[in-house]
Design an enzyme around this catalytic site. Structure first.
Site, PDB file in Angstrom:
ATOM      1  N   ASP A  12      42.324  -0.974  -2.347  1.00  0.00           N
ATOM      2  CA  ASP A  12      42.883  -1.999  -3.220  1.00  0.00           C
ATOM      3  C   ASP A  12      44.291  -1.560  -3.617  1.00  0.00           C
ATOM      4  O   ASP A  12      44.663  -0.397  -3.408  1.00  0.00           O
ATOM      5  CB  ASP A  12      41.974  -2.153  -4.443  1.00  0.00           C
ATOM      6  N   LYS A  13      45.075  -2.455  -4.202  1.00  0.00           N
ATOM      7  CA  LYS A  13      46.433  -2.090  -4.618  1.00  0.00           C
ATOM      8  C   LYS A  13      46.513  -1.849  -6.119  1.00  0.00           C
ATOM      9  O   LYS A  13      46.753  -0.733  -6.562  1.00  0.00           O
ATOM     10  CB  LYS A  13      47.426  -3.190  -4.216  1.00  0.00           C
ATOM     11  N   THR A  14      46.306  -2.901  -6.902  1.00  0.00           N
ATOM     12  CA  THR A  14      46.510  -2.814  -8.349  1.00  0.00           C
ATOM     13  C   THR A  14      45.503  -1.866  -8.978  1.00  0.00           C
ATOM     14  O   THR A  14      44.302  -2.050  -8.848  1.00  0.00           O
ATOM     15  CB  THR A  14      46.388  -4.209  -8.988  1.00  0.00           C
TER      16      THR A  14
ATOM     17  N   GLU B  61      57.333  -9.011 -16.834  1.00  0.00           N
ATOM     18  CA  GLU B  61      57.951  -9.719 -17.942  1.00  0.00           C
ATOM     19  C   GLU B  61      58.014  -8.825 -19.176  1.00  0.00           C
ATOM     20  O   GLU B  61      59.030  -8.739 -19.867  1.00  0.00           O
ATOM     21  CB  GLU B  61      57.132 -10.977 -18.227  1.00  0.00           C
TER      22      GLU B  61
ATOM     23  N   LYS C 151      37.364  -9.152   1.693  1.00  0.00           N
ATOM     24  CA  LYS C 151      37.541  -7.697   1.755  1.00  0.00           C
ATOM     25  C   LYS C 151      36.333  -7.053   2.434  1.00  0.00           C
ATOM     26  O   LYS C 151      36.482  -6.203   3.324  1.00  0.00           O
ATOM     27  CB  LYS C 151      37.709  -7.114   0.343  1.00  0.00           C
TER      28      LYS C 151
END
Length: 1226
Positions: free
Chosen positions: A447-449, A548, A850
């Protein structure tokens, strides 16, 4: 930017921005999509009869008896019925007090070896065929079953504890018209619950009201997706106004009709019916189990789905029983030994038949008084030899393997180099059965995050009016090699953790000489959708994305502090001067605009538009005379080369006439206004990777482990992270979904046009990428479905079903697979293409996709796979892979609970595989090879002895020696090799990743090694039997006695065997410790000690029938001649092994031998890695922020719902409130 391509049916390719459907998407949903594509969107939820069981999932508030109605009961077992509504208790354990013994024994006897020994025990009870006492099998069998049962019990008790901890969490539930504390396990569908700040959500709940204005509720979804930025949920207006106190909630009697339980984390549809009105529901009204309540003092909700029906549990996938490749191989080898055993026993039985006919029946001194035929005696002899030779299948093998795996798991748990001190989190092996598989991994799916990244954004650099800031610089602008962080003590709102090293920028801000610098940070403090909360004189920002929040926080640290906002104003502090601006308009990011703008009226009456967005979009809208374009472009290139996420800032002064009618179509108005902008500069944000990620990926790549990134993030974000962690490099040719689809389509057409070839003459497929160089594949979930024919077939079936037609046979021209074989071939082609690439990134993929990708690689490449993730959306992937790893230490623990191994940082994967995995694999292989060898050497002595005993099933050893051989005499040294051995140190294992390759190839344990162990055992058994046998033929002791009896031969043979196998394991030991040395010498000493005890006269007097070798050891071993025989036997057994090992280490050294020989050379520091040169024109690597930014809080701010104070609760509201549109409630 993604290209669009017309497919075979003339439709456009899939949208890269959209997450594709999941496996639980129903036919009705697809039907709705098709209707929606014709421009007919339904205004409200469908009319359904609540009394009809076909109307979907129905929830009645505050009415427990409603769920006991017969229509909601379903058969579970035989005639037993239970409600279709799940309780909220979760159960992951396997046993309880009643079922433990029968279920565990049933599971253990599924192992062929255990079942075999049970059958053997039964045979030994039969007097006619038994050749060994029953206890020789019972003792080891009970030991094996007992130890395995204890291990299973300990594992299951841990599961019980975890389930109990979760099920016993407290929550307030509305019972008897007041809120009472209750356990999670007692919550049911239809209950009204109250949650407080920092509480976990216990079930999937419809938000009714909260203490925030307009029932706004902030949640953290780290346990679902690993993201720590807050998301907001909102209750319906009607429930917000009417359901605030206990009495109102107690009278609440709505009916909810919604979708059936499914695994879609991104969608919910339903309707609330209350007081003759209907109110549409969507995901914005739902709090999902696993979320955490943040910045909300209290909220009330209605339980819609509980327990196993919740979305987080539905995403868990099926729990699979995982076994290692060595386990499977070991079982096949045990079956091979069974076959050998039967063949040998059959041969010896035939031998006994012929021997009895030719010799036994004619020798009067062998007559036993039984009138049995030779064939019958041969039949009994067959079963006798099955018992005698049973040690060819070692019963203690399995328990020894379990002990080794348990020890290796503890070493992982105790490894201080995998301990993360910041969060006090140690590595944890949550299973004890997969350790050696860690040394054979070929593919890693990550996974990335939260796995590769920290999900923390940091303001690193900026370019203002053509001048770049962010490098270590003095206040005078002189570049420095090193610099201290700037002093922000002058700013009372500055964060203590914020670090910036450019003193020139601070000097410029404090001097207020450069208006562009002041305008730059003013823009950052005004142009955003961040919400602010004042908490104990501290400002707490809530942003829709971490990007942000990083920009607004940076402005705050540099003196431009966002203080507050209302529906129409925004207040900031400009260098300690508080200023309020009137907000005239605000337009948020979306995937098409890739920018956001705000129009403000300044205190002096001026109107100015501020805009920030992707450089590709901003540069198209700049004024022809705008300055700094070239310098900013150069800075953007440099930032992109450093893999920073960039954003362009610009402004424009406008008049009231330009602003126009605010009620007109905003998109058109903004499109006109957002032109002729003036560029101020650009920001550069670092999406912080976890420490050591690039180095870990590079090291694993050297070990020939391929890493695929599977993420739900947008394409540009995933690609940017690919470059940051050096998975992607600038010398790679990147292929996107449309390119991949075209290549696969061409391959499919060529295959259809080719003349069919016979299966025997299988044609070798040409590679997909013929141009030399590295290739990378970046594909979205939509293209993945397109390529693998996942959705087209379903849509086609639905259209035909509506027309009342049957699907016609598929033709090759319509782009569909002709049959299932062609669809499977398409999958094979995709996997082959992906495996040709150096890097693969799949983005915008669902949890089910996935898992499907992992399954495809397992199925078609027969590869050992590992999945690593940190959120509930990774659970399915973690369970599908051969090894599942969860990242712990974050708020979300769902992935950890489903994983096989858990630790806090991705970089620990390096040590887990290259050190612990490799060592575990080598140790287990060495253990198994030696275990098979020592049992063959031990058992086959009976085979050679049978030629001299009339094939009579007579054993060659004493009974107690057979019983204790695998338990006491030879187990400890080989067990310690399986636990402690290492060919090279952990540092060299990490420095030389090539040492990992033999594990991937299965080089250390396979059928070749098995047969080498078999022939080694045959040779050793020959030497151990025939040398003492030859020595005993013509022998006279010093005292004139002849020690040529059977019992003396058994003692000498057994002594030679024990010394040989213990010295043999010494030759195979690479890493010597005191414990190893003690085990080898101690095993030999234990053998002689026990032998002299059981051969003593004292024990014979107590148990005369069990101990029959009285005085044999002391009589035989006092003869020097026999000691010489033992030494000669041991020497001849070991000499060939010593010679072969010497030749291999000198002439054919392994990679490990080479590394060990040159270990000093490998201890030097690794050279610094060169940074790759940047290639211009790769816009996809820039502005990942603008491309990836999700829609923020603009609608919320503009509506004023999050800001205005709550209207007083009306006690006398009318019975009917008009229907509220979906847009109003979202």
């Amino acid at each position: 930017m993604s290209r669009r391509r017309a497919d075979s049916q003339g439709s456009l390719g899939p949208d890269d921005e959209v997450m594709p459907y999941s496996d639980d998407e129903t036919d009705e949903e697809l039907e709705d999509e098709d209707l929606g594509s014709d421009g007919e969107a339904r205004a409200s939820a469908p009319e359904t009869d609540p009394k009809s069981p076909e109307s979907g999932w129905r929830v009645k508030t505050n009415d427990p008896d409603f769920y006991k109605l017969p229509e909601f009961q379903k058969k579970s077992f035989l005639c037993i019925k239970k409600s279709k509504y799940s309780g909220n208790a979760i159960k992951t354990y396997k046993y309880n007090a009643i079922t433990f013994i029968p279920m565990n024994l049933c599971e253990q006897f599924k192992r062929a070896a255990n079942l075999y020994f049970l059958a053997l025990l039964i045979l030994q009870i039969i007097p006619q065929i038994t050749t060994l006492p029953w206890y020789t099998t019972l003792v080891p069998l009970v030991l094996v079953l007992g130890i395995t049962a204890i291990k299973d019990l300990v594992d299951d008790l841990a599961r019980h504890r975890m389930d109990k901890e979760i099920n016993n969490r407290k929550c307030e539930v509305l019972l008897d018209s007041r809120f009472q504390e209750s356990k999670w396990m007692n919550i049911g569908v239809g209950d009204v619950v109250r949650l407080k700040k920092n509480d976990f959500v216990p079930a999937d709940i419809l938000l009714l009201s909260s203490t925030n204005p307009n029932s706004l509720c902030y949640v953290e979804t780290a346990e679902l997706d690993g993201e720590t930025n807050l998301k907001f949920k909102m209750g319906l207006k009607v429930t917000d106004e009417r359901l605030q106190d206990e009495s109102q909630l107690a009278r609440f009697d709505a009916m909810i009709v919604c979708e059936e339980p499914n695994n879609r984390l991104d969608k919910f549809t339903g309707t609330m019916r209350w007081r003759k009105d209907r109110y549409p529901l969507d995901l914005d009204n739902m709090l999902l189990r696993g979320c955490k309540i943040r910045n909300t003092d209290a909220c009330h909700g209605l339980v819609i789905f509980a327990g196993a029906d919740t979305k987080i549990m539905r995403n868990g996938g099926k729990t699979r029983f995982k076994r290692t490749k060595i386990d499977e191989l070991m079982n096949y080898m045990v079956y091979t030994i069974f076959v050998l055993l039967i063949l040998v026993a059959a041969g010896l039985a035939i031998g006994h038949t012929f021997w009895y006919e030719e010799i036994g029946s004619r020798a009067w001194y062998l007559f036993d008084g039984k009138q049995e035929t030779a064939s019958y005696r041969g039949f009994l002899s067959f079963w006798g030899y099955i018992i005698v030779l049973n040690t060819m299948v070692p019963i203690s093998l399995y328990v020894s393997v379990e002990v080794i795996r348990l020890g290796q798991s503890k070493f992982i748990n105790w490894d201080l180099q995998m301990y993360y001190a910041d969060k006090d989190t140690a590595a944890k092996a949550r299973t004890t059965t997969l350790n050696e598989q860690l040394g054979q991994i070929e593919y890693i799916f990550s996974d990335k995050t939260g796995t590769l990244t920290q999900n923390i954004m940091a303001f690193k650099k900026c370019n203002i009016a053509g001048q770049t800031y962010g490098n270590p610089t003095s206040a005078d602008g002189v570049s420095l090699d090193r610099s201290r962080p700037v002093d922000l003590s002058w700013n009372k709102h500055a964060e203590k953790k914020f670090q910036f090293f450019d003193h020139a920028l601070i000097s410029c801000i404090q001097s207020r000489k450069d208006p562009d610098v002041l305008e730059f940070f003013k823009l950052l403090s005004l142009c955003h959708t961040v919400m602010v909360e004042h908490k104990e004189d501290e400002l707490v920002y809530q942003a829709a994305s971490p990007d942000e929040g990083a920009l607004v926080t940076a402005a705050r640290n540099f003196g431009f502090v966002f203080l507050s906002r209302t529906q129409d104003t925004i207040t900031i502090s400009e260098m300690d001067t508080e200023v309020t601006y009137q907000m005239l308009a605000l337009l948020d990011f979306n995937s098409d605009r890739k920018r956001m703008s705000i129009i403000l009226r300044f205190p002096d009456g001026r109107i100015r538009l501020y805009c920030k967005g992707a450089d590709t979009v901003i540069y198209e809208r700049l004024h022809p005379d705008s300055q700094y374009k070239e310098k900013t472009q150069t800075a953007l290139d440099i930032f992109a080369n450093e893999t920073l996420r960039t954003l362009c800032l610009c402004y424009k002064d406008i008049s009231n006439a330009d602003l126009g009618d605010r009620d007109a179509a905003l998109d058109q108005v903004y499109e006109q206004i957002e032109g002729n902008l003036l560029l101020i500069g650009a920001t550069a944000i670092e999406d912080k990777l976890q420490d050591g990620v690039p180095e870990t990926i590079a090291n694993l790549a050297k070990a020939d482990i391929k890493i695929w990134v599977l993420t739900g993030d947008k394409k540009e974000t995933a690609e940017n992270i690919g470059y940051s962690c050096e998975l992607l490099t600038d010398d790679m040719q990147i292929h996107y979904g449309e390119d991949v689809n075209e290549k696969l389509r061409m391959r499919q057409e060529n295959r259809r046009n080719q003349v069919p070839v016979s299966r025997r003459s299988k044609k070798v497929q040409e590679p997909f990428f013929t141009v030399p160089g590295k290739n990378a594949l970046i594909i979205t979930g939509g293209w993945l479905n397109e390529i693998l024919y996942e959705k087209k077939k379903k849509r086609r079936r639905l259209r035909l079903r509506r027309l009342g037609k049957k699907p016609p046979p598929t033709s090759p021209q319509d782009g569909q697979p002709v049959d299932d074989l062609e669809k499977e071939q398409r999958q094979v082609d995709f996997v082959d293409m992906a495996c040709e690439c150096s890097a693969v990134i799949c983005c915008r993929v669902t949890p089910k996709q996935k898992a499907n990708i992992v399954s495809l690689v397992k199925k078609y490449k027969k590869a050992i796979t590992l999945s690593i993730g940190d959120g509930a959306n990774d659970v399915n992937m973690i369970k599908t892979a051969d090894i599942g790893v969860g990242i712990s230490g974050q708020e979300g623990m769902q992935a950890v609970m489903s994983s096989d191994y858990a630790f806090a940082q991705f970089r620990y994967l390096n040590r887990l595989l290259l050190v612990h995995g490799r060592w575990s694999y080598i140790r287990m292989c060495k253990f198994l090879r030696f275990f098979f060898f020592k049992n063959f050497a031990f058992t086959l002595v009976h085979f050679w002895y049978s030629f001299f005993s009339g094939f009579s099933s007579q054993v060659a050893y004493e009974d107690w020696f057979i019983t204790l051989y695998n338990v006491c005499y030879s187990s400890l040294p080989v067990l310690l090799v399986g636990l402690l051995d290492q060919d090279v140190s952990d540092k060299l294992s990490l420095r030389c990743p090539k040492l990992y390759l033999p594990g991937q190839q299965g080089a250390f344990f396979n059928y070749k090694n098995f047969f080498i162990s078999l022939f080694h055992g045959i040779f050793t058994s020959l030497v151990i039997f025939f040398i003492p046998y030859g020595a005993f033929l013509q022998t006279m002791g010093q005292d004139g006695e002849a020690p040529s009896d059977y019992q003396s031969l058994a003692v000498v043979t057994a002594s030679s065997l024990i010394i040989t196998v213990n010295l043999q394991i010494s030759l195979d030991t690479s890493y010597w410790t005191f414990v190893n040395c003690f085990a080898v010498l101690g095993s030999i000493a234990i053998y002689f000690g026990i032998m002299f005890d059981i051969h003593s006269a004292g024990i014979h007097v107590i148990f005369p029938s069990a101990f029959t070798f009285t005085g044999v050891a002391s009589n035989a071993l006092r003869q020097p001649y026999l000691w010489l025989t033992i030494i000669l036997t041991v020497g001849i057994s070991l000499l060939p092994v010593i010679c072969i090992q010497f030749l291999y280490k000198t002439i054919w050294p392994s990679e490990g031998d080479k590394v060990h020989r040159h270990r000093k050379k490998y201890e030097v520091e690794e050279e610094a890695k060169k940074k790759p040169a940047f290639r211009r024109g790769q816009h996809s690597r820039r502005s990942a922020y603008a491309f990836s930014h999700s829609r923020g809080y603009a609608d919320l701010i503009a509506s004023g719902r999050s800001i205005r104070r709550r209207a007083p609760v009306r006690r006398d509201v009318p019975d009917s409130i008009p229907e509220i549109t979906q847009a109003e409630n979202s």
